[in-house]
Structures are given as structure tokens and as C-alpha cells.
Design a protein around this motif. Sequence first.
Motif, PDB file in Angstrom:
ATOM      1  N   ASP A  11      15.017 -33.556 -40.105  1.00 37.69           N
ATOM      2  CA  ASP A  11      15.892 -34.307 -41.017  1.00 37.69           C
ATOM      3  C   ASP A  11      17.109 -34.839 -40.287  1.00 37.69           C
ATOM      4  N   TYR A  12      17.505 -34.123 -39.240  1.00 34.78           N
ATOM      5  CA  TYR A  12      18.716 -34.507 -38.523  1.00 34.78           C
ATOM      6  C   TYR A  12      18.425 -35.482 -37.381  1.00 34.78           C
ATOM      7  N   TYR A  13      17.137 -35.744 -37.141  1.00 39.16           N
ATOM      8  CA  TYR A  13      16.791 -36.661 -36.057  1.00 39.16           C
ATOM      9  C   TYR A  13      16.112 -37.911 -36.593  1.00 39.16           C
ATOM     10  N   GLU A  14      16.147 -38.039 -37.919  1.00 38.36           N
ATOM     11  CA  GLU A  14      15.581 -39.209 -38.566  1.00 38.36           C
ATOM     12  C   GLU A  14      16.704 -39.934 -39.320  1.00 38.36           C
ATOM     13  N   ARG A  15      16.406 -41.131 -39.775  1.00 39.53           N
ATOM     14  CA  ARG A  15      17.382 -41.835 -40.601  1.00 39.53           C
ATOM     15  C   ARG A  15      17.557 -41.043 -41.903  1.00 39.53           C
ATOM     16  N   SER A  16      18.761 -41.075 -42.410  1.00 42.61           N
ATOM     17  CA  SER A  16      19.086 -40.182 -43.532  1.00 42.61           C
ATOM     18  C   SER A  16      18.301 -40.538 -44.791  1.00 42.61           C
ATOM     19  N   THR A  17      17.968 -41.806 -45.009  1.00 33.96           N
ATOM     20  CA  THR A  17      17.225 -42.174 -46.222  1.00 33.96           C
ATOM     21  C   THR A  17      15.813 -41.592 -46.157  1.00 33.96           C
ATOM     22  N   PHE A  18      15.200 -41.692 -44.998  1.00 41.16           N
ATOM     23  CA  PHE A  18      13.864 -41.121 -44.854  1.00 41.16           C
ATOM     24  C   PHE A  18      13.917 -39.602 -44.951  1.00 41.16           C
ATOM     25  N   ALA A  19      14.957 -39.036 -44.338  1.00 41.09           N
ATOM     26  CA  ALA A  19      15.124 -37.571 -44.414  1.00 41.09           C
ATOM     27  C   ALA A  19      15.298 -37.132 -45.862  1.00 41.09           C
ATOM     28  N   SER A  20      16.035 -37.922 -46.647  1.00 36.30           N
ATOM     29  CA  SER A  20      16.228 -37.588 -48.071  1.00 36.30           C
ATOM     30  C   SER A  20      14.898 -37.625 -48.800  1.00 36.30           C
ATOM     31  N   LEU A  21      14.093 -38.646 -48.493  1.00 33.47           N
ATOM     32  CA  LEU A  21      12.784 -38.757 -49.136  1.00 33.47           C
ATOM     33  C   LEU A  21      11.916 -37.544 -48.796  1.00 33.47           C
ATOM     34  N   LEU A  22      11.984 -37.127 -47.537  1.00 35.07           N
ATOM     35  CA  LEU A  22      11.190 -35.972 -47.118  1.00 35.07           C
ATOM     36  C   LEU A  22      11.637 -34.713 -47.847  1.00 35.07           C
ATOM     37  N   ARG A  23      12.947 -34.563 -48.002  1.00 38.40           N
ATOM     38  CA  ARG A  23      13.445 -33.357 -48.693  1.00 38.40           C
ATOM     39  C   ARG A  23      13.021 -33.349 -50.151  1.00 38.40           C
ATOM     40  N   VAL A  24      13.126 -34.498 -50.789  1.00 38.68           N
ATOM     41  CA  VAL A  24      12.709 -34.572 -52.197  1.00 38.68           C
ATOM     42  C   VAL A  24      11.212 -34.244 -52.293  1.00 38.68           C
ATOM     43  N   THR A  25      10.444 -34.757 -51.341  1.00 38.85           N
ATOM     44  CA  THR A  25       9.003 -34.476 -51.323  1.00 38.85           C
ATOM     45  C   THR A  25       8.760 -32.979 -51.189  1.00 38.85           C
ATOM     46  N   ARG A  26       9.539 -32.344 -50.319  1.00 39.76           N
ATOM     47  CA  ARG A  26       9.341 -30.900 -50.129  1.00 39.76           C
ATOM     48  C   ARG A  26       9.689 -30.132 -51.394  1.00 39.76           C
ATOM     49  N   ILE A  27      10.782 -30.506 -52.035  1.00 42.54           N
ATOM     50  CA  ILE A  27      11.171 -29.805 -53.278  1.00 42.54           C
ATOM     51  C   ILE A  27      10.108 -29.986 -54.353  1.00 42.54           C
ATOM     52  N   VAL A  28       9.648 -31.227 -54.500  1.00 37.35           N
ATOM     53  CA  VAL A  28       8.609 -31.493 -55.510  1.00 37.35           C
ATOM     54  C   VAL A  28       7.352 -30.685 -55.175  1.00 37.35           C
ATOM     55  N   LEU A  52      18.488 -23.392 -50.102  1.00 38.57           N
ATOM     56  CA  LEU A  52      18.182 -24.775 -49.747  1.00 38.57           C
ATOM     57  C   LEU A  52      17.832 -24.915 -48.261  1.00 38.57           C
ATOM     58  N   GLU A  53      18.242 -23.947 -47.455  1.00 37.24           N
ATOM     59  CA  GLU A  53      17.957 -24.031 -46.017  1.00 37.24           C
ATOM     60  C   GLU A  53      16.463 -24.016 -45.742  1.00 37.24           C
ATOM     61  N   ASP A  54      15.709 -23.343 -46.608  1.00 37.73           N
ATOM     62  CA  ASP A  54      14.259 -23.303 -46.406  1.00 37.73           C
ATOM     63  C   ASP A  54      13.646 -24.691 -46.552  1.00 37.73           C
ATOM     64  N   VAL A  55      14.290 -25.524 -47.351  1.00 33.46           N
ATOM     65  CA  VAL A  55      13.750 -26.864 -47.610  1.00 33.46           C
ATOM     66  C   VAL A  55      14.148 -27.832 -46.487  1.00 33.46           C
ATOM     67  N   GLN A  56      15.179 -27.466 -45.739  1.00 34.99           N
ATOM     68  CA  GLN A  56      15.639 -28.360 -44.672  1.00 34.99           C
ATOM     69  C   GLN A  56      14.750 -28.192 -43.448  1.00 34.99           C
ATOM     70  N   SER A  57      14.609 -29.279 -42.705  1.00 33.74           N
ATOM     71  CA  SER A  57      13.816 -29.231 -41.481  1.00 33.74           C
ATOM     72  C   SER A  57      14.667 -29.807 -40.352  1.00 33.74           C
TER      73      SER A  57
END
Lengths: 471, 371
Positions: A259-276, A251-256
Amino acid sequence: MERVDELLSKIETPTLYAVSAFSSCGTEGKVIASVDITDAMALRDLIRAINTADKNKLTYDVLENEVLVSLEHKHVTDFSEQMTGLLSGDALVFLDKQKGCMLVNVRKYETRAVAEPPTSGVIKGPREGFIENIKTNLSLIERKLRTEKLSIERLKIGKQTGTDVAIVSITGITDSKVIEEVKQKLESIDIDGVLDAHYVQTFLEPRPYSIFNQIGSCEKPDVAAAKLLEGRVAVLVDGSPIVLTLPFICLEDVQSPEDYYERSTFASLLRVTRIVSLFLGIFLPGFYVALEVYHFSAMPLQLLLTVMNATKGVPFPPLAEILFVMLLFEIIREAGIRMPQAMGLAMSVVGALVLGDTAVKAGFIGSPAVMIVALSAIATYTVPNAAGSSALLRVLFTVIGGLLGIYGLLICGMFLVLYLAGINSYETPYLAPYAPDISRDKQDGLLKTPIVDVVRRPKSVPNVNGTRQKR
Amino acid sequence: MDKVNLRQFLCITFLVAIAMKMFLLPVLMMRASGRDSFLAMIFALSADLLLMLVVIIALQLSGEKNVFELLKNAFGSIVSRILLLLVSAFYTFKLFVVLADVRMFFSTSVYSSTMSPIHLLPFIALLVYFAFKPFSASGRLTEIITPLVVVSMLLLCFMTLPEVDFTNILPIAGEGLDKAVNGTYPFALWFGDFTVLLALCGKVKGGGGKLYFGLISAFVGFAFMLLFSTTLFSAYGDMTEVLTYGHNISNMTQYGAGSYKFGRIDLIIYTLWLSAVVLSAGIMTLFICRSTEYTLSSKIGKWVTLGVGVLLFIMSIIFSEMNRVTEFMTTVMWLPAVITQYCFPIICLIAGIINKFKERRKCYDKAEQKA
């Protein structure tokens, strides 16, 4: 002086080193240093300090405590240590009729400035990146982790290169068993040279022949510091801007870092986008081929008619068509990296427009194939650390989809998941926190929890202190 | 680590509960019992729930012992080896049944123009690969695929439920219970799957009393199966054409509502369900491998599993006439299936009780000696 002559006699090209004799405070001596990798001004300061010393007698103690106070120095008696220091760019000060020598740091390596790494660009957040100098890299980490618990163990690996390697951890957080295991593996490396962190990576991975990363890597000090705070170990290699971190979960490959410098909801959306995107990148071409060859009835009628019209007259079967477009894309991608900058724009036009557009108009390939391959290829680059393995899997699943349909995709997918489920990186399950399910670690999983709620360290990473903050 | 945690055990139970009952079984039951298949299914599933209870008690009593150690401590080395080898031989045949199910479904629906044993080759390879992995890998795989299976089942239910008139299954047992009974025991090979969970003796972390949640997991799986099967029984239960249109569920659901507007999404959903079949078959392969390791030698286990894979492939080539295979399974093999799948857990339960009794006796003797 015999000791100097003995040292120089071991060196293949003694002319790379300059020897300067001096006489000060009634003591004779010699200074030997490299011509190319020393700081001339520092060397001059060193010799001036020795020559202008006003003492009764010059000894190593006097040099250490009174003369060389402004320079980093060390008294050594071991011959191999003297040789290592000389080859690394230190100056050696020998005093006549006194044992050993003084190693003085006058090294000067040409390095580039600390800048944003090209593969880890962010919109928000720090932009510092590691460089090839291990000392600078360590200083960047030390600046982030100003704690007396920061532990740095140094090794030299490589018979010909003598590369400096540092194992960094935080005492009281990192599990000592992991540190010991890493140290043991590094000490057992018996190789002629280590030129990059990847050389060391293959020795640290539990499955070096696997196509999947089993060791994390980062180019930014804030990322390295964050991973150290989670209980991981960092390995720095001199000459490489990549810092290895372990244990590693996929999962670390999917993290950026962003993600830690943005609001968590937007970061979650970005992670889901990356996984998809990752799933699309790996499975889309194979799924398309499977539908076209075996399961065209699974497509809605309208879509089926559109695809059939677009692929009318294409002489190749769907599998061959998709593989051909994939090959075209890989050629364009590789050429884009290797070709000289002056030709880059022109060749990009040739590659993208001429090869893609003209091939479709000529009827060699269908436009759905070009669209599918382009989309999947771009999608894999949303997770750049996994791009290599994704590219290989994409080809594999395309072939499987073309030969065995969706049934084959499922069987191959289960093979893949079973393989990944069997990987453990330093007692950390590779598919954590989803398999096995570790609820606590999901706070930084597919969805990101705000930092205020991150009270405990990840359970999947072995650590000796699970509490991150008191709330 | 060669263990599964409780959550993985519950997921495995759920998938094993539904695995063998998806493709051929509902149609075969309809041929035997017509609309009373609903009742036959309830009878068989109830028996399986009782079987699950026996399996859970046996798992709980086994403690840290694997199935061989459990039997050996109670009945001796020779008897336990014979038992395990016989059960492994049975599961080799049951794997053939699984392959026949998969082959029937995919070959007639999807790959009708190519030789079906070839399509089984990757499936067999995957099963053999299962045996080379620890239980923890299978457990983690289960955690990944269970949500996919659940979502696909829900999707299919929602797609078909609004269109179905459940009153078609009435009257229940209108012609007596004979038809319903005729739809239970001949299909014993498709039930009794929980026996394979005995491979997890001593391999469930944090088990103990929480293992009984497995009953809930099994019940949920059965509820899904019953709902799905009842949907089909209601929709097609009195269709005489089912006897001639073929054996499998796919040939019937192609007439489901919306299949031309949205495409045959049900094919994709069935393929996702196949993962449950793969998992169940994988656990069987693991059982065969581990039993061989325990009874013969740890070095031989993986080679035997490879041999089982080759044997299954050869059997699928030789025995290609599916109607005859199905007939053999329902007329001859039902009795060995009942004996093996329902008696073996009882034997393990008895072994567990004997072990507990021996342990208590030992503790009592020690305490007496100290005194």
C-alpha cells in the motif's frame, strides 16, 4: 587451570568443547570454545594472534588494546556471563594468575540468506525479509533507521535456551511508558525455553486467550522500520524471523506493505477490497444459511428459484451442508500444507475435483454451498494475518445463522464488536481510528492518503513527538 | 477508561431517540388514534425533547460526579439509594417491554414456528454482557452501528416514500384533539428514553456546553422516526385490517412495492435497526448495573445484572400472552412510566443545582477565611 576445570565441570557434555593451552610472552593460558558453533578460521586467527604476540607480558589489557584488535571481545569476570558466552559460541581466553577471562566473538551459526518472506509477497517494493539470526535482523533495521536515537535493549529469556531478545524503539518518538511496560513483561517471563516470537507474544498480549491478534507481527524490515517511525516498539527474538510490533490496532492486519509503494488511490481500492473480502469471508456462509432456513422471502424470486433448483434433492439441511463443505475445505487446506511435495499435485486433484465435483454430482451437497464456502475461504486469505480468527468466526456465524437467522447474526455481531471495542493494546484502542473516531489517523485507515499529506504521527499510538514532516 | 467522548454521546442519543419507537409503537398508536397518530407522535416527541434538555442540563451540572454522587451530595445517602433502586427496578420492567417488542416482531414475522423466549436468550445474554463492559466499549460500539442504522433507515424511506400519498393523514385533528391525546400518555413506556442517559453523569469527556448538541442529535432521530411513522400512518392509517392482521410493522410492509421483485429487503433493514434497540437496552442494563454498584456494593452489581437477565427470561416465559402484556403496559404502567421517566431527570437537575450552590458556598467560605 582451575577456572577452566570449574567451567567444564558444570557442563553435562564437556566433549562439546575444546580446550587449547598456550604460552605466550611468558604467560600461560587456555582457550576454550565450542566445537560446533564456532568459526574455525576465526578461532585459529585468535590463537595465532595470541601466540605471535610480541609483548613483555600478556595481560587482559594488552589483549584488549593490542592483540585482539580485529576481533569483537569483552573482558568479563562474572562466572554466569562466562558460561553464557561459552554456550553461545564465544571463545574464552583465560590467562594464568589473572582474574576473569576475555570473551571473544567467534560464533558461527548456520543461517539462511535474506530472502522475500513467503507470507508477505509484494509486486512492488523491497523484498528483504527477516531471518532467524537476531544479529542479521537488527542489522537490517539499523540499515533502514540510521539515527543515533535508535534504542536497542537486549535481554535473555529462557532458562534452558537463553534466547536473545531485543526491544527496539526510537528515543524521542516512542513513549517511554510503553517501552517500560514491555520490558517489565519480558523480564517477568520465567520459562524454560523461548523458541519463537510467538512464545513471547502471548506474554505481551493483554488477553492471551483471545482468538484475535493483539500484537502486530511482520517479516520485513521496511515494515518494522515504518512501525517504529509511527511510535511503536519492536521486539526481536533470536531464532525467529517474525518481529513483533506493539501497540497494535486491528486495522493493521488489513494493511499491506505494498500500500505504501503504490499510488494511494489504488492502495485505497485494495484496502477496501480486503475489508469487503474479510466481511464476505466471515459472514457470507452464515448469511446464506440464514436466508435459506429462515428468510427465503428476502431473496429475489429469480435467485430463490435458482437456489432451490440447485439444492433440490440434497439430503442434508442447509446448516449441515455448509458445515460439511467447510470441513472438507479445511481438510484439503491442511493436507495441502502438510503433505509431501511429490504427492501435492495428485492430491490436489483428488481434493478439489473428486471431493468437490463428485460430491455435487452425487447430490450429497449443492453447488451453491461449494461456491459460498470456497469464496468465503479464499476471501479470508486476502488478510492472511487474520486468517486464523476469521476461520473460527466463520464457523461460529454459520452456526448462529443456521440456528437464529439474521437476528442471531446481528446479536452475535454486536457481541463481537462489543468485545473488540473493550480491548486496549498498550493504551491504544483496538478499533481505532473508527471507534473511537480519530480523524487524524484515518489518513492511513481504510483509505490511504498520499505520503505528502501524512504530516502527523497516528494519535492512537502513544508517542512523544507527533510531527512527521514539516509542510 | 470508563468514559465516552462527545461524538459517542451524540450517537448514543440518536440511537436512543429511535430505538423503542420502531417496531410496535406506530401500530399501537394507530389502533388508538388512527390517522391522528401523527399528531400524537408530535406531542410525545416534543415532550421527549424537553426531557432531553433537562437531562443535558443535569449532565452538565454533574461535572465529574456520577449519578449517585450527584444525588447523594444533594439529598443524602439513603434518599439517593432509594431513588436509584426504584429507577433501576423500573428499568428492569422497561427492559421487559423492549424484549416484548423484539419478541413480537421477530417471533410473529420470522420465527413463528419456534418458542419465542428461546430467541430472546441471546439478546438477554448480550444485555448482561453490556454490563460487564465499561462505558467506553458501549460508546465505541455506537460509533460503529450508527452509520448502519442511518443507512438502513434512509434505504427504507427511499423505498417507500415515492409510493406514499401523505395527504392521507389529512385532515389533522379532524375530530378534535381527543384522539391524538389518547395516543400519547398510554404509550409513555415507549417514550421518555432519554432518562437513561443520566447513567452518563460524569462519564462524558469534553462535555460542557457541547452537550447541547445532543438536542440536535435527538431532534434528527425524532425527525427520522416521524418521517417513517408518517409514511406508515399515511399508507395504512385508515386500514381497518391493521386491527386484525397483527401487531407489527413487518406484516404491513410485506405489501410494500417491489417486495417480490427485490425480495423482503425490509426484513434485513429491520434487523439492522434492531441494533439501535440493543444499544438502548444495553444502556438501560448498564444503568441498572452501575446503580446497584453505587447503592449496594461494586461486587454485587454484575451479579445483580445477571439476576436481572435470568428474571427477564423467566418473565418472558411466564408472560407470553402479548396482547395482555401490551394492555397492561398501556393501561396500568403508563403512570409509573411518566413519573419515573419525567420526574427523575428533574430530581437530578435539582440535585445538580443544589450541588452547584454548595460548591459556590464552599468557595465563598474559603475566600472569606483567607481574607
